[in-house]
Motif scaffolding. Structure first.
Motif, short mmCIF file in Angstrom:
data_model
loop_
_atom_site.label_atom_id
_atom_site.label_comp_id
_atom_site.label_asym_id
_atom_site.label_seq_id
_atom_site.Cartn_x
_atom_site.Cartn_y
_atom_site.Cartn_z
N VAL A 86 0.58 -1.33 -0.09
CA VAL A 86 -0.01 0.08 -0.11
C VAL A 86 0.97 1.11 0.05
N GLU A 87 0.61 2.13 -0.79
CA GLU A 87 1.11 3.42 -0.99
C GLU A 87 0.25 4.48 -0.46
N TYR A 88 0.93 5.52 0.11
CA TYR A 88 0.18 6.73 0.58
C TYR A 88 1.14 7.82 0.52
N CYS A 89 0.21 8.93 0.59
CA CYS A 89 0.77 10.53 0.82
C CYS A 89 0.03 11.26 1.78
N ASP A 90 0.67 11.62 2.74
CA ASP A 90 0.00 12.50 3.86
C ASP A 90 0.47 13.79 3.86
#
Length: 188
Positions: A86-90
């Motif tokens: 899973v990739e994310y950008c916060d």
């Protein structure tokens, strides 16, 4: 009055010029190869991230982790582990920001307060999917050049290297106890 006689001086130094904190919860959907009957376990591993300043008051943290779900299928007669990256950008808004920053060069330090953690893992009502609720939290600090003002003591003493007597006499060496830590523990 000359510059050196003034009571305050300005010093340019590196300091924390911005801070922010971000808590995030999200639901990840995992699609296993078989229709799950029950969830036996869920864990998150291999968390990697990096942060960068995208605006004067915003930091973005890009990251990824692996979600591993151990599940039973075929009416709980067989098991399998499904793993999905899973990739994310916060996006973290800086709640504290120094307006006296000098220049545009700065470093961003992101610290994990809460590693990605599985809160709940359930079988989706649509059947062949697994829902994983994940939480994570970051603290970010932006470090850059800023100017501070310090009060100068006009009567302050200027020390020369010769003023510091750092030598130890033979008598002082003889009185030292090399086991002072062990003796202190015995007293307690």
């Amino acid at each position: 009055m000359s510059f050196l006689d003034q009571q305050y001086r300005e010093i340019i130094t590196k300091a924390v010029i911005g801070k922010g904190r971000k808590f995030n919860q999200e639901t990840n959907i995992i699609t296993p190869t078989h229709r799950p009957s029950s969830i036996l376990g869920c864990w998150i591993i291999n968390h990697n991230y990096h942060a960068k300043l995208v605006k004067k008051d915003t930091v973005e943290i890009y990251g990824s982790y692996e979600v591993n779900v151990w599940y039973a299928y075929n009416d709980n007669t067989k098991t399998e582990v499904v793993s999905e990256r899973v990739e994310y950008c916060d996006t973290v808004a800086l709640s504290i920001r120094d307006k006296h920053q000098l220049g545009d060069d700065c470093d961003v330090v992101a610290k994990v307060i809460q590693q990605p953690n599985c809160l709940e893992c359930t079988i989706d009502t649509k059947g062949n999917r697994i829902k994983v609720d994940v939480e994570r939290e970051f603290l970010v600090e932006v470090i850059g050049d800023t100017k501070i003002c310090v009060k100068v003591d006009p009567k302050g003493k200027v020390y020369e290297d010769d003023d510091w007597d750092l030598s130890i006499s033979d008598e002082e060496l003889e009185t030292l106890d090399p086991d002072f830590l062990a003796n202190k523990e015995e007293e307690e």
